[in-house]
Design a protein around this motif. Structure first.
Motif, PDB file in Angstrom:
ATOM      1  N   LEU A 127       0.826  -1.209   0.000  1.00  0.00           N
ATOM      2  CA  LEU A 127       0.000   0.000   0.000  1.00  0.00           C
ATOM      3  C   LEU A 127       0.861   1.260   0.000  1.00  0.00           C
ATOM      4  O   LEU A 127       0.550   2.233  -0.700  1.00  0.00           O
ATOM      5  N   GLN A 128       1.943   1.246   0.765  1.00  0.00           N
ATOM      6  CA  GLN A 128       2.814   2.419   0.799  1.00  0.00           C
ATOM      7  C   GLN A 128       3.469   2.652  -0.551  1.00  0.00           C
ATOM      8  O   GLN A 128       3.569   3.798  -1.025  1.00  0.00           O
ATOM      9  N   HIS A 129       3.900   1.577  -1.196  1.00  0.00           N
ATOM     10  CA  HIS A 129       4.509   1.718  -2.515  1.00  0.00           C
ATOM     11  C   HIS A 129       3.521   2.338  -3.506  1.00  0.00           C
ATOM     12  O   HIS A 129       3.881   3.219  -4.290  1.00  0.00           O
ATOM     13  N   MET A 130       2.277   1.884  -3.453  1.00  0.00           N
ATOM     14  CA  MET A 130       1.275   2.387  -4.399  1.00  0.00           C
ATOM     15  C   MET A 130       1.022   3.884  -4.191  1.00  0.00           C
ATOM     16  O   MET A 130       0.984   4.651  -5.165  1.00  0.00           O
ATOM     17  N   VAL A 131       0.840   4.322  -2.962  1.00  0.00           N
ATOM     18  CA  VAL A 131       0.560   5.745  -2.748  1.00  0.00           C
ATOM     19  C   VAL A 131       1.790   6.595  -3.055  1.00  0.00           C
ATOM     20  O   VAL A 131       1.655   7.763  -3.445  1.00  0.00           O
ATOM     21  N   ASN A 132       2.972   6.017  -2.941  1.00  0.00           N
ATOM     22  CA  ASN A 132       4.182   6.762  -3.285  1.00  0.00           C
ATOM     23  C   ASN A 132       4.288   7.028  -4.786  1.00  0.00           C
ATOM     24  O   ASN A 132       5.084   7.871  -5.213  1.00  0.00           O
ATOM     25  N   LEU A 133       3.497   6.307  -5.583  1.00  0.00           N
ATOM     26  CA  LEU A 133       3.482   6.554  -7.026  1.00  0.00           C
ATOM     27  C   LEU A 133       2.796   7.874  -7.376  1.00  0.00           C
ATOM     28  O   LEU A 133       2.990   8.408  -8.465  1.00  0.00           O
ATOM     29  N   ILE A 134       1.974   8.395  -6.467  1.00  0.00           N
ATOM     30  CA  ILE A 134       1.223   9.617  -6.765  1.00  0.00           C
ATOM     31  C   ILE A 134       2.209  10.785  -6.897  1.00  0.00           C
ATOM     32  O   ILE A 134       2.939  11.094  -5.962  1.00  0.00           O
TER      33      ILE A 134
END
Length: 264
Positions: A210-217
């Motif tokens: 989840l952290q990796h995904m939001v860091n894509l923003i």
């Protein structure tokens, strides 16, 4: 387990045709990598929040094993669109300079029709669970937001997920919702394996994922009028929302199961 994504950047080189769906006016466009993309613009509708929802919906869906078009960051040059004859589209392109989102164009794909194509119980259950997790209000009989391409089911159009961020107040309460709107999901009648989907996906969606995904923003999508929070702080709200949502997975799974019981 899927690998964690790193998105490519492309430059939009030619605006081909608008896809007049709702108020967002996505368009088919060429990019400098030689491929066509459905580009969704930051200057449309709900602005960058719709792009964030699209990004997280697509990449989390892909990670969980669904067929989703490749997502790229699509750059729009300052001069792009000046020769566009349609004033509405010209304004859209002017306000969308910089970073937008592109989804690989699935040439020849057709809209999913539940009267024609039967989806097996496992896949239907996993899609219903995923949409309840993402609070997707827009995968209904009226608007399935799925395509058939090469005889496989593809998920598209995740801009209506994570609707909490349009007000961005009481996100904790929104994260814990049982999501009653799942009763309108087009695949709910086939979703007889929701408990299995719940167990499978709760194990896959770790905090690291989840952290990796939001860091894509990208930062450019987190500069919101009326908000003083820095991009990192806003990303953490998205992470906390998704993490909290996951802790309530049994609740929204039960809601989906109860809703299905009224249909079958």
């Amino acid at each position: 387990m899927q690998t964690l994504p790193e998105l490519r950047h492309v430059n939009v080189t030619r605006y081909i045709t608008p896809l007049r769906e709702g108020g967002s006016l996505p368009a088919v466009a060429d990019a400098d990598d030689g491929f066509k993309y459905v580009v969704k613009f930051r200057g449309a509708g709900h602005g960058p929040k719709a792009l964030i929802a699209e990004l997280l919906g697509c990449e989390l869906g892909r990670y969980l094993g669904f067929k989703v078009p490749e997502v790229v960051f699509a750059d729009l040059d300052e001069a792009f669109g000046r020769t566009e004859g349609d004033e509405e589209i010209q304004d859209l392109l002017k306000f969308s300079q910089g970073l937008n989102i592109g989804l690989h164009f699935l040439s020849g794909a057709i809209n999913f029709d539940p009267a024609v194509t039967q989806v097996d119980a496992q896949l239907a259950s996993e899609i219903v669970w995923f949409d309840a997790f993402m609070t997707n209000i827009d995968r209904t009989f009226r608007n399935t937001n799925m395509l058939m391409w090469h005889r496989e089911l593809w998920l598209i159009d995740h801009g209506a997920t994570l609707y909490f961020h349009h007000s961005f107040t009481n996100w904790e309460q929104s994260a814990a919702t049982p999501f009653a709107m799942i009763k309108d999901h087009v695949l709910l009648p086939q979703a007889s394996q929701l408990d299995e989907a719940n167990t499978k996906f709760k194990a896959l969606l770790t905090d690291e994922v989840l952290q990796h995904m939001v860091n894509l923003i990208p930062d450019a999508w987190l500069d919101w009028e009326g908000y003083e929070e820095r991009p990192d702080a806003l990303r953490q709200v998205y992470f906390q929302f998704l993490s909290t949502r996951l802790t309530h997975a049994d609740l929204f799974t039960k809601t989906a199961k109860d809703a299905r019981q009224t249909l079958v």
